[in-house]
Scaffold this motif. Sequence first.
Motif, PDB file in Angstrom:
ATOM      1  N   VAL A 117       4.701  -2.109  -3.928  1.00  0.00           N
ATOM      2  CA  VAL A 117       5.661  -1.482  -2.963  1.00  0.00           C
ATOM      3  C   VAL A 117       6.176  -0.082  -3.292  1.00  0.00           C
ATOM      4  O   VAL A 117       6.110   0.793  -2.148  1.00  0.00           O
ATOM      5  N   THR A 118       6.408   0.003  -4.614  1.00  0.00           N
ATOM      6  CA  THR A 118       6.906   1.446  -4.856  1.00  0.00           C
ATOM      7  C   THR A 118       5.821   2.309  -4.621  1.00  0.00           C
ATOM      8  O   THR A 118       6.236   3.542  -4.129  1.00  0.00           O
ATOM      9  N   LEU A 119       4.631   2.084  -5.101  1.00  0.00           N
ATOM     10  CA  LEU A 119       3.436   3.022  -4.802  1.00  0.00           C
ATOM     11  C   LEU A 119       3.272   3.249  -3.283  1.00  0.00           C
ATOM     12  O   LEU A 119       3.094   4.221  -2.736  1.00  0.00           O
ATOM     13  N   ALA A 120       3.622   2.260  -2.674  1.00  0.00           N
ATOM     14  CA  ALA A 120       3.264   2.169  -1.009  1.00  0.00           C
ATOM     15  C   ALA A 120       4.025   3.257  -0.381  1.00  0.00           C
ATOM     16  O   ALA A 120       3.743   4.066   0.395  1.00  0.00           O
ATOM     17  N   VAL A 121       5.471   3.220  -0.779  1.00  0.00           N
ATOM     18  CA  VAL A 121       6.411   4.129  -0.327  1.00  0.00           C
ATOM     19  C   VAL A 121       6.340   5.411  -0.837  1.00  0.00           C
ATOM     20  O   VAL A 121       6.349   6.624   0.114  1.00  0.00           O
ATOM     21  N   HIS A 122       5.969   5.406  -1.967  1.00  0.00           N
ATOM     22  CA  HIS A 122       5.777   7.071  -2.588  1.00  0.00           C
ATOM     23  C   HIS A 122       4.711   7.733  -2.033  1.00  0.00           C
ATOM     24  O   HIS A 122       4.552   9.017  -1.708  1.00  0.00           O
ATOM     25  N   GLY A 134       1.265   3.184   4.991  1.00  0.00           N
ATOM     26  CA  GLY A 134       0.818   3.301   3.659  1.00  0.00           C
ATOM     27  C   GLY A 134       0.202   1.731   3.332  1.00  0.00           C
ATOM     28  O   GLY A 134      -0.085   1.114   3.900  1.00  0.00           O
ATOM     29  N   GLY A 135       0.087   1.612   1.901  1.00  0.00           N
ATOM     30  CA  GLY A 135      -0.541   0.476   1.226  1.00  0.00           C
ATOM     31  C   GLY A 135      -1.495   0.922   0.426  1.00  0.00           C
ATOM     32  O   GLY A 135      -1.694   2.200   0.149  1.00  0.00           O
ATOM     33  N   PRO A 136      -2.299   0.084  -0.333  1.00  0.00           N
ATOM     34  CA  PRO A 136      -3.269   0.288  -1.170  1.00  0.00           C
ATOM     35  C   PRO A 136      -4.248   1.441  -0.859  1.00  0.00           C
ATOM     36  O   PRO A 136      -4.654   2.205  -1.604  1.00  0.00           O
TER      37      PRO A 136
END
Length: 468
Positions: A117-122, A134-136
Amino acid sequence: MEKVKTIIEAVNGFVWGIPAMIFVVGVGIFLTVRTNFIQFRKFGYAFKVTVGKIFDKKEADNGSVTPFQAVCTALAATVGTGSIAGVAGAIAIGGPGAVFWMWMSALLGMCTKFSEVTLAVHFREKNKEGDYVGGPMYYIKNGLGKKWQWLAAVFSILGVLAVFGTGNATQANTIVTAIDSALLNFNLVTENKLPAFNLTLGIIMAVLVAMVLLGGIKRIGKVTEKLVPGMAVFYIVLALGVIILNYQNIPTVFGAIFQGAFQPSAVTGGVIGSVFLSMKKGISRGIFSNEAGLGTASIAHAAADTDDAVKQGLFGVFEVFVVTILICTMTALVILCSGIQVPYGTNAGAELTISGFTATYGNWVSVFTALALCCFAFSTILSWGLYGTRCLEFLFGSKVNRPFMTIYALVAIIGATSDLGVLWSVAEVFNGLMSIPNLIALFLLSGTVVKLVTQSDRKERQNKNVTN
């Protein structure tokens, strides 16, 4: 059909073999250590913030949903077949010990999902319609660079394929199973009438799914925001009643869970003797229930109206706790405490969970459990429809969204009229395949997660110093 089932089960066994188990668990341990056990040290904060958002009536900006609607959309995808029918199947095939391995995968999965989740928002973007996406596939593209674009494409292709089985067909099957059980309990329908009745239900579901999905991310968020919290509380209250009324069985049940994790044959009468089978079913169905490692839930979180990636990531910790530690455990205790006969070694689904309720309360409760299951499963279909749309949009652009949503809605008809065992096997295969590119990306981007967590911790300490 028997040959197809044999092939699918063989592929399933390969995908969820020992290497996959090591990979899933290994990445979870790696991320947990690198983030300094964030799922435990920040759990209280995650719980307080998420529950607090229930009463926040703030509207999201255009192209996004509120952080709580993002949580509900993600929870909608998980609080469904995986946490109710999936647990029943895990116990029937893997024995009570499968519940123990669900717990273990969840404790690590909290950190895995936090990282997703952190990476998806970032690393999210805005599409042509102005929606956050967003997402993987996006954190692979924007975090790992062009040389890894192929991995993003692989995830998206597998994601599109996975949503039909995991997100739709198994959910539709659960809905008709729940309704059929309730009607049969009251002798309102006969067995020979069920095929035609289930076809009708499938058509109705397809129409409803299409109506919501074609309304876009905001409509999905509003529907799941209303369906999920109330149904989750309602289900937990009913489950607690079963556990309290059968309290004398609790010590025996927990003994069977812990013993069955390492000696399945001692608990299942020899029907299930493999520790690995118990572990495999527990971990695979645990991932099916909470999606930690699949990366799919991060697609919903990427649409949140927030600038704080770490704070949104902590909602992911809360999700895994609610789905696996709380609701999956409740489901397992309903089945095991109620005293019903568990058909070990066979495929089982929602009907086994419903039997646990009816054995305690009587046939009347099947109406309410059927209602809860229908709401859970329907909201799951909606959330996974969003996931499939985003994966396909990444590959071909937004022009394919509406045709895909229409086709996706029609799959509910297939799910309502198909064999449960085949559906579960197909769903598990694609879940396993989809997790591979995502887990590779999480491992390679772990440094970014650590950097964001460090910055968040530093900011928190500075705010405390200013306050003091």
